[in-house]
Design a protein around this motif. Sequence first.
Motif, short mmCIF file in Angstrom:
data_model
loop_
_atom_site.label_atom_id
_atom_site.label_comp_id
_atom_site.label_asym_id
_atom_site.label_seq_id
_atom_site.Cartn_x
_atom_site.Cartn_y
_atom_site.Cartn_z
N ARG A 96 0.83 -1.20 0.00
CA ARG A 96 0.00 0.00 0.00
C ARG A 96 0.86 1.25 0.00
N PHE A 97 1.95 1.25 0.81
CA PHE A 97 2.81 2.42 0.90
C PHE A 97 3.64 2.59 -0.37
N LEU A 98 3.99 1.48 -1.03
CA LEU A 98 4.69 1.58 -2.31
C LEU A 98 3.82 2.26 -3.35
N VAL A 99 2.54 1.92 -3.35
CA VAL A 99 1.62 2.53 -4.32
C VAL A 99 1.53 4.03 -4.09
N GLY B 17 -1.47 18.25 -0.20
CA GLY B 17 -2.78 18.00 -0.77
C GLY B 17 -3.40 16.74 -0.21
N ARG B 18 -4.46 16.31 -0.87
CA ARG B 18 -5.18 15.11 -0.44
C ARG B 18 -5.60 14.32 -1.67
N VAL B 19 -5.47 12.99 -1.57
CA VAL B 19 -5.89 12.08 -2.63
C VAL B 19 -7.03 11.22 -2.11
N TYR B 20 -8.08 11.09 -2.93
CA TYR B 20 -9.25 10.32 -2.52
C TYR B 20 -9.35 9.03 -3.33
N ASP B 21 -9.69 7.95 -2.65
CA ASP B 21 -10.02 6.66 -3.30
C ASP B 21 -8.90 6.18 -4.23
N LEU B 22 -7.67 6.25 -3.77
CA LEU B 22 -6.56 5.71 -4.55
C LEU B 22 -6.71 4.19 -4.61
N ASN C 86 -7.50 -2.89 -5.81
CA ASN C 86 -7.45 -2.93 -4.35
C ASN C 86 -7.43 -1.49 -3.84
N LEU C 87 -8.36 -1.17 -2.95
CA LEU C 87 -8.47 0.19 -2.44
C LEU C 87 -7.35 0.49 -1.46
N VAL C 88 -6.52 1.49 -1.78
CA VAL C 88 -5.49 1.97 -0.87
C VAL C 88 -6.09 2.94 0.13
N GLY C 89 -6.99 3.83 -0.35
CA GLY C 89 -7.70 4.73 0.56
C GLY C 89 -7.44 6.19 0.29
N ASP C 90 -7.82 7.01 1.26
CA ASP C 90 -7.66 8.46 1.19
C ASP C 90 -6.52 8.88 2.10
N PHE C 91 -5.71 9.85 1.65
CA PHE C 91 -4.60 10.29 2.50
C PHE C 91 -4.21 11.73 2.17
#
Length: 220
Positions: free
Chosen positions: A3-6, A52-57, A62-67
């Motif tokens: 997930r962190f690599l993505v 910034g913010r990324v949504y629904d990566l 596979n859902l990584v999420g929002d961060f």
Amino acid sequence: MNRFLVIFIFILVLLVSLPFIMPASLVVERVIKNANLTNISYSYIEGNFFNGRVYDLTYNDNLVGDFNYDSHLSLQNLDIRFVSVDQNNYSGRFIKEFSNYNFSDFSLNDIKSSNEFNMDNLGALVIDLDVKKATFKNNSCTSIEGSLILKIKRLRNQFSGDLFCRDGNKYGVNLLDNSNRRIGSIQLYESKIKGSLSTEVLSDRRLALFTDELSFTIDL
């Protein structure tokens, strides 16, 4: 860890959003298309390169999420700090040293993650991840310094072990109890957590009659 690599790959795409004041959303979609990164998608981006913010990566469906991300650029390195803003509960830093110009070589630092999962046979599990530093060469893990803690709530006990990486980006840990006895293991790869626990520590005599070890799989 994948997930962190993505997240790291995705934020590298933001590097082309120069000048840095340009909204990242104007450029990222074109870069992803031109680079044929068809396995990466998102719903929306706010901000620019610096923050910034990324949504629904999503990566490979596979859902990584929002961060949220916050980038710090110096003559020595690029330091990108991130923290989840959804239920995934993770944070950490990507550090790319400019002494090496290969952007496939980097480190993940200060990774912290805590997630709870409900399992049919085990009840509520809590998995805590604490990584001081993981080093990557050509996008593959070569060394990792960190630990994983597994808590089974109904047992009011916890098991832990030191993380290791192998075969590129597969991660594992041998779980030990408070007496330093090996009671199982956990592997993390392909967006799954695969684990096994000795039935001796589960306080379930009926289960112990049928098997010495209980296996489980969690989809991330």
